[in-house]
Design an enzyme around this catalytic site. Structure first.
Site, PDB file in Angstrom:
ATOM      1  N   CYS A   1       0.825  -1.219   0.000  1.00 38.12           N
ATOM      2  CA  CYS A   1       0.000   0.000   0.000  1.00 38.12           C
ATOM      3  C   CYS A   1       0.860   1.270   0.000  1.00 38.12           C
ATOM      4  CB  CYS A   1      -0.870   0.049   1.230  1.00 38.12           C
ATOM      5  SG  CYS A   1      -1.920  -1.376   1.421  1.00 38.12           S
TER       6      CYS A   1
ATOM      7  N   ARG B   1       5.198   0.272  -5.904  1.00 37.52           N
ATOM      8  CA  ARG B   1       5.153  -0.544  -4.692  1.00 37.52           C
ATOM      9  C   ARG B   1       4.279  -1.784  -4.873  1.00 37.52           C
ATOM     10  NH1 ARG B   1       6.507   2.791   0.076  1.00 37.52           N
ATOM     11  NH2 ARG B   1       5.126   1.546   1.370  1.00 37.52           N
TER      12      ARG B   1
ATOM     13  N   TRP C   1      -2.867  -2.667  -1.505  1.00 33.62           N
ATOM     14  CA  TRP C   1      -2.416  -4.028  -1.782  1.00 33.62           C
ATOM     15  C   TRP C   1      -3.174  -4.898  -0.786  1.00 33.62           C
ATOM     16  CZ3 TRP C   1       0.324  -7.956   0.790  1.00 33.62           C
ATOM     17  CH2 TRP C   1       0.915  -8.926  -0.037  1.00 33.62           C
TER      18      TRP C   1
ATOM     19  N   ASN D   1      -1.943   1.980   5.849  1.00 35.13           N
ATOM     20  CA  ASN D   1      -1.057   0.876   5.458  1.00 35.13           C
ATOM     21  C   ASN D   1      -0.798   0.043   6.701  1.00 35.13           C
ATOM     22  OD1 ASN D   1      -0.837   2.186   3.055  1.00 35.13           O
ATOM     23  ND2 ASN D   1       1.325   2.735   3.278  1.00 35.13           N
ATOM     24  N   GLY D   2      -0.636  -1.256   6.519  1.00 30.10           N
ATOM     25  CA  GLY D   2      -0.326  -2.097   7.673  1.00 30.10           C
ATOM     26  C   GLY D   2      -1.480  -3.038   7.972  1.00 30.10           C
TER      27      GLY D   2
ATOM     28  N   GLU E   1      18.597 -16.481  -7.509  1.00 25.00           N
ATOM     29  CA  GLU E   1      18.127 -15.155  -7.903  1.00 25.00           C
ATOM     30  C   GLU E   1      17.576 -15.180  -9.333  1.00 25.00           C
ATOM     31  OE1 GLU E   1      17.289 -12.620  -6.453  1.00 25.00           O
ATOM     32  OE2 GLU E   1      17.367 -10.996  -7.900  1.00 25.00           O
TER      33      GLU E   1
ATOM     34  N   LYS F   1      13.775 -14.186 -10.320  1.00 29.61           N
ATOM     35  CA  LYS F   1      13.433 -13.146 -11.312  1.00 29.61           C
ATOM     36  C   LYS F   1      12.415 -13.689 -12.307  1.00 29.61           C
ATOM     37  CE  LYS F   1      14.372 -10.358  -9.757  1.00 29.61           C
ATOM     38  NZ  LYS F   1      14.967 -10.208  -8.510  1.00 29.61           N
TER      39      LYS F   1
ATOM     40  N   GLU G   1       8.920 -14.257 -10.654  1.00 34.14           N
ATOM     41  CA  GLU G   1       8.280 -13.005 -10.239  1.00 34.14           C
ATOM     42  C   GLU G   1       7.573 -12.302 -11.390  1.00 34.14           C
ATOM     43  OE1 GLU G   1      10.722 -10.808  -6.673  1.00 34.14           O
ATOM     44  OE2 GLU G   1      11.717 -10.883  -8.599  1.00 34.14           O
TER      45      GLU G   1
ATOM     46  N   HIS H   1      19.561 -35.234  -6.726  1.00 35.21           N
ATOM     47  CA  HIS H   1      18.755 -35.633  -5.571  1.00 35.21           C
ATOM     48  C   HIS H   1      17.289 -35.236  -5.724  1.00 35.21           C
ATOM     49  CE1 HIS H   1      22.330 -36.903  -3.506  1.00 35.21           C
ATOM     50  NE2 HIS H   1      22.894 -35.726  -3.740  1.00 35.21           N
TER      51      HIS H   1
ATOM     52  N   LYS I   1       6.642  -4.042  -3.725  1.00 37.29           N
ATOM     53  CA  LYS I   1       8.051  -3.647  -3.676  1.00 37.29           C
ATOM     54  C   LYS I   1       8.541  -3.566  -2.238  1.00 37.29           C
ATOM     55  CE  LYS I   1      11.824  -2.123  -5.526  1.00 37.29           C
ATOM     56  NZ  LYS I   1      12.595  -3.191  -6.179  1.00 37.29           N
TER      57      LYS I   1
HETATM   58  C1  G6P Z   1       9.716  -7.854  -1.804  1.00 40.90           C
HETATM   59  C2  G6P Z   1      10.264  -7.327  -3.112  1.00 40.90           C
HETATM   60  C3  G6P Z   1      11.591  -8.005  -3.419  1.00 40.90           C
HETATM   61  C4  G6P Z   1      12.569  -7.798  -2.271  1.00 40.90           C
HETATM   62  C5  G6P Z   1      11.958  -8.255  -0.939  1.00 40.90           C
HETATM   63  C6  G6P Z   1      12.807  -7.787   0.234  1.00 40.90           C
HETATM   64  O1  G6P Z   1       9.367  -9.188  -1.924  1.00 40.90           O
HETATM   65  O2  G6P Z   1       9.342  -7.582  -4.161  1.00 40.90           O
HETATM   66  O3  G6P Z   1      12.146  -7.459  -4.599  1.00 40.90           O
HETATM   67  O4  G6P Z   1      13.730  -8.498  -2.521  1.00 40.90           O
HETATM   68  O5  G6P Z   1      10.665  -7.692  -0.744  1.00 40.90           O
HETATM   69  O6  G6P Z   1      12.760  -6.395   0.249  1.00 40.90           O
HETATM   70  P1  G6P Z   1      13.873  -5.462   0.851  1.00 40.90           P
HETATM   71  O7  G6P Z   1      13.359  -4.071   0.596  1.00 40.90           O
HETATM   72  O8  G6P Z   1      13.946  -5.783   2.315  1.00 40.90           O
HETATM   73  O9  G6P Z   1      15.128  -5.737   0.149  1.00 40.90           O
END
Ligand code: G6P
Length: 611
Positions: free
Chosen positions: A2, A27, A73, A99-100, A484, A488, A491, A507, A606
């Site tokens: 949010c 976000r 969100w 938010n929260g 990673e 990606k 996501e 395994h 985000k």
């Molecule tokens: C969310 C974002 C990711 C990020 C993660 C941790 O899931 O979409 O891209 O890696 O949070 O966020 P931070 O701000 O703590 O790196």
């Protein structure tokens, strides 16, 4: 997650709010809304994007010099028009964006229902609006004091902004666990969940602390605690380049941020590495260096991509500084009752500096006496404010939800830290240190060279855009890069992808391999090379499709793999910084080809400010 924006001043609030909400789109959100206040409060809100909200307001009254806006969100209740914020209280006295998560909202809702309150949405925010109103009406308090009293009854996290129709000259805001920033303009104020939507109007920010309340009006600004103790807020000058929050000529923020990496990485070491003497000075952690150098153990806590950067850190710290390292998902760590000794060092890694689990993890470790360091990107955010010391990554604002330049900047910060620690602890010679620093400063050029492969990578993306699954394999420093790469892809393209240490393939994951399975293998010339070549053969023997990331000039793998992507030759401990780039690019192109919303993938946020 949010986003909040608010404005009070002499200008019409509407365009400022809409632009602010657009700035907050990164976000991640599913609905948007605004409330405008003059002699009445008008609320417009809907499921969908800010452009849908603009459609909704077309032809309607959008006047008013005071207003608040929100991107939601969903946490409590589906993303729909009714659950979108702002929420009005039942008798229309208050309007709230939040938010929260209010954890005791069911209890509060039931109590309010007994008092005759009716609810139209499923949200915890409407409960807050009605709670404030019931206290206001029953106790005949000012709006400010009603908010104050209501918040003492709330368990959970909030970044909250409130308008009251009876007091149409002010905005009230408060925070606990969810960030809230006040922008101080000339005779006008802004409020937002982070500085991005307001930085084009003012660079003077006040970051509210937990359980503080702010009242903004034409008379000025007043910050108090929930117990009404006056506070003297500190004004911080933020330095965010407005160009960094625009896409420029790029189609998406993600691609722009991938291309920014030579510069963002350079910015991480600029001013810290002396390019002539090859010495490193990490000003943010100098003071705690004696304690850090003696630490028995480093525990890295993080989430998502930052966790993967932490894993690279583990290899670096162990190899160079010979320190024992554990890397933990912050969400697991905080609830596990972990053993933390006073001579442990916790390093929290976070792009946003606001991730709820990471923040909670460091608070817990701090109570147990550990030294807490942060590696964060967003200056002034909560984590750097709660750590003892730290390193800002200086990657600039990252807007694409899928993290790219923040990852490489985090790895760069960890690399510098590992080298400094290694020297401090006398684990590497001065010559080796200088040689490694010399290699490190060449990384921006290596990434620039890597980026030239985009065309070739795009062609490979074309072949795999319809895949339903993918496997990523790597060993040593490249194992976290495999994780990673898989993250990606899933996501932003919604293709199921798994990252594995290459040797683990036998395994389990090997059972998945058939002629439809793309297998991305990180196979540069390091100490695992021969073993990874064997893994490639195992995949080929089962007709899997191999996309190999190889060192420049590797002819052996070229003969076996279906595709190769060459990366410039850099030291194996620096390879994550370069080898991750083609994986970012391929995910990006596959997602674009599948018609996905690359910058705002579904369901993702985000900045994850709820646990
Ligand atoms: C969310 C974002 C990711 C990020 C993660 C941790 O899931 O979409 O891209 O890696 O949070 O966020 P931070 O701000 O703590 O790196």
């Amino acid at each position: 997650m949010c986003g909040i924006v608010g404005y009070i001043g002499n200008r019409t609030a509407y365009p400022i709010l809409v632009k602010g909400l657009q700035r907050l789109e990164y976000r991640g959100y599913d609905s948007a809304g605004i409330a405008l206040l003059d002699d009445e409060i008008r609320v417009y809100k809907c499921k969908g994007k800010v452009r849908d909200l603009e459609q909704l307001t077309k032809g309607n009254n959008i006047s008013g010099n005071i207003g608040i806006g929100h991107t939601r969100w969903a946490t409590h209740g589906l993303p729909n028009d009714i659950n979108a914020h702002p929420h009005k209280s039942m008798n229309g006295k208050f309007v709230v964006v939040h938010n929260g998560i209010i954890e005791n909202y069911t209890h509060l809702k039931n109590t309010l229902k007994k008092r005759g309150y009716k609810f139209v949405s499923e949200t915890d925010t409407e409960v807050l609006a009605n709670l404030i109103e019931s206290i206001y009406l029953e106790n005949k308090l000012s709006a400010e004091n009603a908010v104050r009293l209501a918040l003492t009854k709330v368990i959970g996290a909030y970044g909250l902004v409130v308008l009251c129709v009876d007091e149409p000259d002010k905005i009230i805001g408060s925070r606990k666990g969810s960030p809230l920033v006040v922008g101080v303009g000339n005779g006008e104020y802004y409020l937002a969940s982070d500085a991005t939507p307001i930085v084009e109007y003012t660079d003077r920010m006040i970051y509210l602390n937990d359980e503080e309340l702010v009242v903004l009006s034409a008379q000025g600004l007043r910050v108090t605690t929930l117990d009404d103790v006056q506070k003297n807020p500190t004004i911080t000058h933020v330095d965010i380049n407005i160009d960094n929050i625009d896409k420029g000529d790029f189609e998406h923020f993600m691609l722009k941020e991938i291309y920014e990496q030579p510069t963002s990485i350079y910015d991480t070491f600029r001013g810290r590495v002396d390019l002539n003497t090859h010495q490193i000075n990490l000003g943010g952690i100098n003071e705690v260096m004696p304690r850090l150098a003696k630490a028995k153990r480093i525990i890295i806590v993080a989430c998502g991509t930052s966790y993967h950067a932490g894993l690279v850190g583990e290899y670096l710290f162990e190899e160079y500084a010979r320190m024992s390292v554990e890397v933990e998902y912050a969400s697991e760590f905080r609830y596990r009752n972990p053993i933390i000794e006073p001579d442990d060092v916790i390093i929290a890694i976070s792009q946003s500096g606001e991730t709820a689990d990471t923040l909670a993890a460091i608070r817990m470790a701090k109570e147990k006496g550990a030294l807490i360091l942060g590696i964060c990107n967003v200056a002034g955010s909560s984590i750097p404010r709660e750590t003892h010391a730290g390193i800002y990554t200086h990657a600039g604002p990252e807007i694409g939800v899928a993290s790219t330049k923040a990852f490489t900047a985090q790895v760069m910060a960890l690399t510098m830290m590992a080298f400094v620690m290694a020297r401090k602890r006398n684990k590497i010679s001065a010559e080796k240190f200088e040689q490694m620093v010399g290699d490190l400063v060449k990384i921006p050029d290596a990434i620039t060279e890597m980026l030239k492969e985009e065309k070739n990578i795009k062609k490979i993306a074309e072949e795999y855009k319809n895949a339903t699954n993918a496997i990523y394999l790597g060993r040593g420093y490249l194992y976290p890069v495999a994780l990673e790469g898989a993250l990606k892809l899933k996501e932003i393209s919604y293709i199921h992808a798994e990252g594995y240490p290459a040797a683990e393939m036998k395994h389990g994951p090997i059972a998945l391999i058939d002629n439809n399975m793309p297998v991305f293998v990180l196979a540069t010339k390091d100490k695992y090379y021969e073993k990874v070549v064997n893994n490639i053969q195992e995949v080929k023997a089962r007709q899997g499709k191999v996309i190999a990331i190889v060192s420049k000039g590797d002819e052996t793998i070229r003969k076996m793999a279906d595709h190769v992507i060459e990366v410039p030759n850099v030291d194996e401990s620096l390879m994550p910084l370069v080898a991750v780039v083609p994986l970012q690019i391929i995910s990006y192109h596959i997602a674009v080809m599948r018609g996905c919303n690359v910058d705002q993938p579904r369901n993702l946020a985000k900045s994850v400010t709820v646990e």
